[in-house]
Design a protein around this motif. Structure first.
Motif, PDB file in Angstrom:
ATOM      1  N   GLY A 228      79.712 -87.272  31.723  1.00 30.42           N
ATOM      2  CA  GLY A 228      78.447 -87.929  31.415  1.00 30.42           C
ATOM      3  C   GLY A 228      78.223 -89.071  32.374  1.00 30.42           C
ATOM      4  N   PRO A 253      71.833 -84.651  26.721  1.00 26.98           N
ATOM      5  CA  PRO A 253      71.180 -85.810  27.340  1.00 26.98           C
ATOM      6  C   PRO A 253      72.016 -86.403  28.461  1.00 26.98           C
ATOM      7  CG  PRO A 253      70.977 -85.917  24.958  1.00 26.98           C
ATOM      8  CD  PRO A 253      71.905 -84.773  25.257  1.00 26.98           C
ATOM      9  N   ASP A 256      72.046 -91.653  32.069  1.00 30.71           N
ATOM     10  CA  ASP A 256      72.364 -93.003  31.646  1.00 30.71           C
ATOM     11  C   ASP A 256      73.869 -93.072  31.408  1.00 30.71           C
ATOM     12  OD1 ASP A 256      70.894 -95.621  30.289  1.00 30.71           O
ATOM     13  OD2 ASP A 256      72.787 -95.133  29.303  1.00 30.71           O
ATOM     14  N   ARG A 259      75.137 -91.632  28.050  1.00 33.11           N
ATOM     15  CA  ARG A 259      74.772 -90.270  27.651  1.00 33.11           C
ATOM     16  C   ARG A 259      75.646 -89.235  28.333  1.00 33.11           C
ATOM     17  NH1 ARG A 259      68.397 -91.069  29.003  1.00 33.11           N
ATOM     18  NH2 ARG A 259      67.901 -92.596  27.371  1.00 33.11           N
ATOM     19  N   GLY A 277      75.481 -86.693  23.403  1.00 29.11           N
ATOM     20  CA  GLY A 277      74.226 -87.410  23.254  1.00 29.11           C
ATOM     21  C   GLY A 277      74.311 -88.799  23.842  1.00 29.11           C
ATOM     22  N   ASP A 278      73.682 -89.757  23.165  1.00 30.24           N
ATOM     23  CA  ASP A 278      73.676 -91.165  23.567  1.00 30.24           C
ATOM     24  C   ASP A 278      74.398 -91.948  22.485  1.00 30.24           C
ATOM     25  OD1 ASP A 278      72.954 -93.892  24.038  1.00 30.24           O
ATOM     26  OD2 ASP A 278      71.202 -93.224  25.170  1.00 30.24           O
ATOM     27  N   TYR A 279      75.528 -92.576  22.832  1.00 33.81           N
ATOM     28  CA  TYR A 279      76.348 -93.199  21.801  1.00 33.81           C
ATOM     29  C   TYR A 279      75.764 -94.502  21.254  1.00 33.81           C
ATOM     30  CZ  TYR A 279      78.375 -96.381  25.356  1.00 33.81           C
ATOM     31  OH  TYR A 279      78.566 -97.316  26.345  1.00 33.81           O
ATOM     32  N   GLN A 283      69.535 -95.598  19.993  1.00 36.83           N
ATOM     33  CA  GLN A 283      68.920 -94.602  20.861  1.00 36.83           C
ATOM     34  C   GLN A 283      69.000 -93.219  20.234  1.00 36.83           C
ATOM     35  OE1 GLN A 283      67.381 -95.312  23.914  1.00 36.83           O
ATOM     36  NE2 GLN A 283      67.685 -97.433  23.190  1.00 36.83           N
ATOM     37  N   SER A 285      69.208 -89.102  20.069  1.00 40.75           N
ATOM     38  CA  SER A 285      70.001 -88.123  20.809  1.00 40.75           C
ATOM     39  C   SER A 285      69.484 -86.709  20.551  1.00 40.75           C
ATOM     40  CB  SER A 285      71.480 -88.218  20.422  1.00 40.75           C
ATOM     41  OG  SER A 285      72.073 -89.364  20.963  1.00 40.75           O
ATOM     42  N   ALA A 288      71.539 -82.720  21.344  1.00 38.50           N
ATOM     43  CA  ALA A 288      72.904 -83.231  21.490  1.00 38.50           C
ATOM     44  C   ALA A 288      73.967 -82.183  21.204  1.00 38.50           C
ATOM     45  CB  ALA A 288      73.102 -84.446  20.596  1.00 38.50           C
ATOM     46  N   TYR A 309      73.882 -88.553  17.757  1.00 37.63           N
ATOM     47  CA  TYR A 309      75.064 -88.466  18.617  1.00 37.63           C
ATOM     48  C   TYR A 309      76.283 -87.992  17.836  1.00 37.63           C
ATOM     49  CZ  TYR A 309      79.348 -90.731  20.395  1.00 37.63           C
ATOM     50  OH  TYR A 309      80.630 -91.027  20.780  1.00 37.63           O
TER      51      TYR A 309
END
Length: 397
Positions: A228, A253, A256, A259, A277-279, A283, A285, A288, A309
């Motif tokens: 990621g 995702p 970033d 992500r 996803g986005d931890y 935000q 996700s 995911a 996430y």
């Protein structure tokens, strides 16, 4: 005899997915309340009898965060986490023994692989010498440091073993390529593998030490590494124990540093599930989760992914289609190989693992470790009956 009955019921639920799916998707079946299995009445109508399985929290007597989990059996498991903490149980989680390595309080243990109740290998993460590997052969009574990273540019994230001798540890890129360690003696010694067969890393690409599942193996030689932080979240695959790799783009995702793909699970060389996803909790996700049927050469986004996430995933034993994913906001179940997911518990967990004898365990923040079992009231019991599991759910096995 009672344990045998529970095992048979769990097997029936895992392999008899139709009735179980009907119970979960029936109107009124939601994530579990504080007490009592979710959707019990609906499950009865669907033909599923007896208590539903659910997570049962165990008393670990610590507030450490456990991102490392090694499930050995229904009765035996190891967890590793913050403040250098390692715990081991041999009685299904009724009691836990603190077997932390001496002098390890400053270490962040993020992965542990166990061969049985006595032999285990733990990974500490961090830059430079903070990344270490420790091994025990006596149930944690003594530990030996078998690797200490001396390269200040390296940062190791995950471990995996193909068998009791051969294993790998993977870290973030050094000189533009992911760094991989190899052992052929059960973790007693390690060497850095040559990187000639490793694809170049993308700018900003790295691994996530979130659940001990950013590096997983299946069979004697196949291994997958998740990434990621870059423009594309990828899964790298090796067929020769880490000597050569191919990289495939996932649908998760990306774009970033927070992500990417955080965990994968493969039930054989071909069929796998990826989650992430986005931890960041503020935000979203979407998308995911993803699935593959060709060993990771291509990935398809789940039609109905988990709602947030997820950092850990595992296939349920003896099932070709059922799996669990966990994260800080809940546990999700799939009964169709990862194409669709449904949240079945709202408890916070970072990692999850199952064993062939139908032992499933989850671990996470604030000392949380739980085991899957039958703890809800039997169908037809009084609505005032209390579940023996304060955090039980309608979580299928």
């Amino acid at each position: 005899m009672k344990a045998m009955g529970n095992t048979r019921r769990l097997m029936a639920l895992v392999t008899g997915g139709a009735a179980l799916a009907a119970a979960l998707v029936a109107p009124g079946a939601h994530a579990a309340p504080a007490e009592g299995p979710a959707g019990a009445a609906d499950s009865r109508e669907a033909g599923v009898r007896g208590p539903l399985p659910g997570w049962r929290l165990t008393d670990t007597a610590t507030d450490a965060r456990f991102r490392g989990l090694a499930a050995v059996s229904r009765t035996t498991a190891w967890v590793a986490g913050s403040k250098g903490t390692v715990l081991r149980t041999g009685d299904g989680g009724r009691t836990w023994r603190d077997v932390s390595p001496p002098g390890a309080a400053e270490l962040e243990l993020r992965d542990i692989e166990a061969f049985d109740g006595r032999r285990a290998v733990a990974l500490a993460i961090g830059e430079g010498e903070a990344s270490r590997v420790l091994r025990t052969d006596d149930g944690g009574a003594t530990w030996t440091e078998s690797f200490r990273n001396t390269d200040p540019r390296a940062f190791f994230n995950c471990l995996t073993f193909f068998d009791s001798r051969h294993g790998l540890a993977a870290g973030d890129p050094v000189d533009g390529k992911f760094r991989v360690l190899s052992t052929a003696d059960g973790g007693r010694s390690w060497r850095v593998l040559p990187d000639a067969g490793m694809p170049a890393a993308q700018p900003g690409e790295a691994g996530f030490a979130a659940s001990g599942q950013c590096l997983v193996s299946s069979g004697p030689k196949d291994v997958w590494l998740t990434t990621g932080g870059a423009a594309t979240a990828r899964v790298l695959h090796s067929r020769d124990r880490g000597l050569t790799w191919t990289a495939s783009a996932s649908t998760l995702p990306a774009g970033d540093p927070a992500r990417g793909v955080f965990a994968v699970a493969f039930r054989d060389r071909g069929h796998g599930i990826a989650v992430g996803g986005d931890y960041r909790p503020d935000q979203a996700s979407p998308k995911a989760a993803a699935v593959t049927g060709d060993g990771g050469r291509s990935w398809r986004a789940s039609a109905t992914p988990p709602p947030a996430y997820r950092s850990g995933v595992t296939w349920l034993p003896h099932s070709r289609s059922a799996a669990l994913a966990v994260g800080p906001t809940g546990t999700d179940l799939t009964l169709d190989g990862g194409r669709t997911w449904r949240t079945v518990d709202s408890g916070s967990y970072d990692t999850v693992d199952c064993t062939p004898d139908l032992g499933c365990w989850a671990a996470g923040e604030k000392g949380r470790v739980a085991r899957l079992g039958f703890y809800g009231r039997p169908y037809g019991a009084s609505s005032t009956s209390r579940s023996r599991c304060p955090n039980s759910s309608g979580l299928p096995g």
